[in-house]
Structures are given as C-alpha cells and as structure tokens.
Design a protein around this motif. Structure first.
Motif, PDB file in Angstrom:
ATOM      1  N   PHE A  35      57.393  70.575  10.842  1.00 56.92           N
ATOM      2  CA  PHE A  35      58.059  70.080   9.672  1.00 56.92           C
ATOM      3  C   PHE A  35      59.365  69.555   9.915  1.00 56.92           C
ATOM      4  N   HIS A  36      59.618  68.768   9.393  1.00 55.83           N
ATOM      5  CA  HIS A  36      61.157  68.084   9.692  1.00 55.83           C
ATOM      6  C   HIS A  36      62.051  68.222   8.476  1.00 55.83           C
ATOM      7  N   TYR A  40      62.994  69.220   3.741  1.00 57.87           N
ATOM      8  CA  TYR A  40      63.572  70.690   3.566  1.00 57.87           C
ATOM      9  C   TYR A  40      63.481  71.156   2.047  1.00 57.87           C
ATOM     10  N   ASP A  41      63.527  70.208   1.213  1.00 62.40           N
ATOM     11  CA  ASP A  41      63.616  70.519  -0.412  1.00 62.40           C
ATOM     12  C   ASP A  41      62.139  71.038  -0.570  1.00 62.40           C
ATOM     13  N   ASP A  42      60.979  70.164  -0.052  1.00 62.34           N
ATOM     14  CA  ASP A  42      59.602  70.530  -0.434  1.00 62.34           C
ATOM     15  C   ASP A  42      59.628  71.904  -0.018  1.00 62.34           C
ATOM     16  N   ILE A  43      59.957  72.334   1.124  1.00 65.97           N
ATOM     17  CA  ILE A  43      59.553  73.489   1.840  1.00 65.97           C
ATOM     18  C   ILE A  43      60.193  74.424   1.113  1.00 65.97           C
ATOM     19  N   ARG A  44      61.403  74.308   0.551  1.00 62.12           N
ATOM     20  CA  ARG A  44      62.320  75.287  -0.125  1.00 62.12           C
ATOM     21  C   ARG A  44      61.579  75.562  -1.287  1.00 62.12           C
ATOM     22  N   LEU A  71      52.611  68.538   3.599  1.00 57.38           N
ATOM     23  CA  LEU A  71      53.791  68.364   4.239  1.00 57.38           C
ATOM     24  C   LEU A  71      53.777  68.162   5.695  1.00 57.38           C
ATOM     25  N   ARG A  72      53.014  69.108   6.250  1.00 59.27           N
ATOM     26  CA  ARG A  72      52.870  69.039   7.800  1.00 59.27           C
ATOM     27  C   ARG A  72      52.328  67.492   8.268  1.00 59.27           C
ATOM     28  N   ASN A  73      51.463  67.196   7.579  1.00 53.99           N
ATOM     29  CA  ASN A  73      50.945  65.840   8.002  1.00 53.99           C
ATOM     30  C   ASN A  73      51.851  64.648   7.766  1.00 53.99           C
ATOM     31  N   LYS A  74      52.884  64.713   7.003  1.00 56.14           N
ATOM     32  CA  LYS A  74      53.730  63.779   6.488  1.00 56.14           C
ATOM     33  C   LYS A  74      54.781  63.766   7.726  1.00 56.14           C
ATOM     34  N   ALA A  75      54.942  64.657   8.590  1.00 56.96           N
ATOM     35  CA  ALA A  75      56.143  64.869   9.489  1.00 56.96           C
ATOM     36  C   ALA A  75      55.985  63.655  10.399  1.00 56.96           C
TER      37      ALA A  75
END
Length: 75
Positions: A35-36, A40-44, A71-75
């Motif tokens: 993750f990048h 951050y905001d999406d992971i939060r 999200l991981r695939n977008k990194a």
C-alpha cells in the motif's frame, strides 16, 4: 498511535490491526508494503470501520477484504 499523520508506519499499523481483527488467513498476501501513502485516507476508512465493530459478518469480512485488495492493486 497517532493515526492523523499519513505515514507508511501508520499504514503498517492499520493493516496489521485489520488483519488481526478480520483473522485473515491470507494475511501474508496483505502486506503493508503493498500500500502507498497516497491511499492513506481509504485505508484509514477501512480501519475505522473494522475497529468500530465488535463482530463482523462473513459478508462484511469479504467486502472489506475485497476493498483492501482493490487498494493494493492500485498501488
């Protein structure tokens, strides 16, 4: 931990907490380094949802795992 700071360290903390709470068998595939900080905001958001619930249904766990995968695939 102060999660208001967008850092890789905080991402690692949140991902580990999410994996623990969801009891993810595929936790190794969900490495925080995938993750990048710009996510951050999406992971939060995912972290806040997971931590706010006492229990999660199977469908909720699946949906959250899919979101983390997206999200991981977008990194």
């Amino acid at each position: 931990m102060d999660l208001s700071t967008k850092s890789q360290e905080n991402i690692e903390y949140m991902i580990e907490a999410i994996k623990s709470k969801l009891r993810m068998a595929s936790g190794a595939a969900m490495s925080a380094s995938a993750f990048h900080v710009n996510q951050y905001d999406d992971i939060r958001d995912v972290y806040d949802i997971v931590m706010s619930k006492e229990r999660l249904s199977i469908s909720e766990v699946e949906a959250l795992a899919q979101e983390l995968g997206r999200l991981r695939n977008k990194a």
